[in-house]
Design a protein around this motif. Sequence first.
Motif, mmCIF file in Angstrom:
data_model
loop_
_atom_site.group_PDB
_atom_site.id
_atom_site.type_symbol
_atom_site.label_atom_id
_atom_site.label_comp_id
_atom_site.label_asym_id
_atom_site.label_seq_id
_atom_site.Cartn_x
_atom_site.Cartn_y
_atom_site.Cartn_z
ATOM 1 N N ILE A 49 18.938 69.504 49.695
ATOM 2 C CA ILE A 49 19.455 70.355 50.178
ATOM 3 C C ILE A 49 18.249 71.264 50.521
ATOM 4 N N ILE A 50 17.611 72.191 51.145
ATOM 5 C CA ILE A 50 16.064 72.591 51.971
ATOM 6 C C ILE A 50 16.683 72.898 52.245
ATOM 7 N N PHE A 51 16.433 74.749 51.971
ATOM 8 C CA PHE A 51 16.771 76.028 52.829
ATOM 9 C C PHE A 51 15.268 76.644 53.207
ATOM 10 N N ASP A 52 14.789 76.360 53.923
ATOM 11 C CA ASP A 52 13.772 77.550 55.105
ATOM 12 C C ASP A 52 14.270 78.930 54.904
ATOM 13 N N GLU A 53 13.429 80.332 54.980
ATOM 14 C CA GLU A 53 13.859 80.914 54.403
ATOM 15 C C GLU A 53 14.945 81.552 53.345
ATOM 16 N N GLY A 54 14.410 80.533 52.100
ATOM 17 C CA GLY A 54 15.792 80.092 50.669
ATOM 18 C C GLY A 54 15.451 81.900 50.229
ATOM 19 N N HIS A 55 14.894 82.736 50.622
ATOM 20 C CA HIS A 55 15.189 84.279 50.229
ATOM 21 C C HIS A 55 16.728 84.677 50.268
ATOM 22 N N ALA B 216 26.489 85.189 50.104
ATOM 23 C CA ALA B 216 27.535 84.616 49.569
ATOM 24 C C ALA B 216 27.301 82.936 50.217
ATOM 25 N N THR B 217 27.788 83.412 51.572
ATOM 26 C CA THR B 217 27.496 81.728 51.786
ATOM 27 C C THR B 217 27.034 80.707 51.409
ATOM 28 N N TRP B 218 25.366 81.058 51.273
ATOM 29 C CA TRP B 218 24.726 79.555 50.921
ATOM 30 C C TRP B 218 25.310 78.865 49.385
ATOM 31 N N GLU B 219 25.550 80.258 48.150
ATOM 32 C CA GLU B 219 25.761 80.435 46.704
ATOM 33 C C GLU B 219 26.594 78.840 47.374
ATOM 34 N N ALA B 220 28.047 79.177 48.467
ATOM 35 C CA ALA B 220 29.390 78.367 48.421
ATOM 36 C C ALA B 220 28.921 76.876 48.652
ATOM 37 N N LEU B 221 27.715 76.994 49.709
ATOM 38 C CA LEU B 221 27.221 76.054 49.938
ATOM 39 C C LEU B 221 27.007 75.067 49.024
ATOM 40 N N LYS B 222 25.874 75.504 48.000
ATOM 41 C CA LYS B 222 24.860 74.918 46.499
ATOM 42 C C LYS B 222 26.367 74.845 45.586
ATOM 43 N N ALA B 223 27.905 75.749 45.972
ATOM 44 C CA ALA B 223 28.518 75.647 44.775
ATOM 45 C C ALA B 223 29.556 73.739 45.245
ATOM 46 N N LYS B 224 29.977 74.238 46.575
ATOM 47 C CA LYS B 224 30.515 72.511 46.667
ATOM 48 C C LYS B 224 29.334 71.584 46.799
ATOM 49 N N PHE B 225 27.852 71.164 46.592
ATOM 50 C CA PHE B 225 27.353 70.097 46.922
ATOM 51 C C PHE B 225 26.601 70.634 44.963
ATOM 52 N N PRO B 226 27.027 70.273 43.748
ATOM 53 C CA PRO B 226 26.513 70.461 42.654
ATOM 54 C C PRO B 226 25.939 69.930 42.395
ATOM 55 N N LYS B 227 25.635 69.038 42.719
ATOM 56 C CA LYS B 227 24.858 67.207 42.009
ATOM 57 C C LYS B 227 23.559 67.329 43.072
ATOM 58 N N THR C 108 20.182 68.832 44.424
ATOM 59 C CA THR C 108 19.078 69.127 44.229
ATOM 60 C C THR C 108 18.480 69.868 45.459
ATOM 61 N N ILE C 109 18.280 71.702 45.207
ATOM 62 C CA ILE C 109 17.851 72.459 46.226
ATOM 63 C C ILE C 109 16.067 73.179 46.210
ATOM 64 N N GLY D 134 16.466 93.683 46.950
ATOM 65 C CA GLY D 134 15.954 93.280 46.510
ATOM 66 C C GLY D 134 15.744 91.780 44.983
ATOM 67 N N GLN D 135 17.050 91.905 45.813
ATOM 68 C CA GLN D 135 17.512 90.408 44.922
ATOM 69 C C GLN D 135 16.585 89.533 45.033
ATOM 70 N N MET D 136 15.297 88.473 44.462
ATOM 71 C CA MET D 136 14.701 87.812 44.218
ATOM 72 C C MET D 136 15.864 85.946 44.654
ATOM 73 N N MET D 137 14.860 85.600 45.400
ATOM 74 C CA MET D 137 15.289 83.961 46.295
ATOM 75 C C MET D 137 15.589 83.450 44.687
ATOM 76 N N ALA D 138 16.590 82.424 44.503
ATOM 77 C CA ALA D 138 16.880 82.126 43.382
ATOM 78 C C ALA D 138 15.749 80.434 43.156
ATOM 79 N N GLY D 139 16.192 80.282 41.921
ATOM 80 C CA GLY D 139 14.810 78.980 41.792
ATOM 81 C C GLY D 139 13.978 79.323 40.273
#
Length: 118
Positions: free
Chosen positions: A24-30, A35-46, A48-49, A61-66
């Motif tokens: 899964i490739i996220f443009d504008e990955g920040h 929550a909406t993106w976290e739900a998508l990642k949880a749906k497809f746990p295997k 690679t992001i 103030g949150q930093m992009m994940a990864g």
Amino acid sequence: NIQQLQGDSNKWLMQLSDDFFDLIIFDEGHHSVAATWEALKAKFPKATIINYSATPMRADGQMMAGKIIYTFPISKAIRSGYVKRLKAVQLNPQTLRYVRRGGTEEIEVSLDEVKRLG
């Protein structure tokens, strides 16, 4: 396209198996910490992001994940001619003017009110 996979009862998301995506490739990955993106990642746990973003730190103030595996500083992009020269200007508004749609009434909002509203 994340907009097509949002919502608890999303017909697309419900039809896909948990291993449907391996990448899964996220443009504008920040936005990937939302929550909406976290739900998508949880749906497809295997899966690679991979996140791409010119601004890895969000306005809240949150930093992009990864883990950062590649970075290209804006100063190098300018020197290389990919980006024009930039000039930083700090704006400190004292008021904002909000114009309602469909009407002519204008409401002036104080800076304190803007901060209170977030």
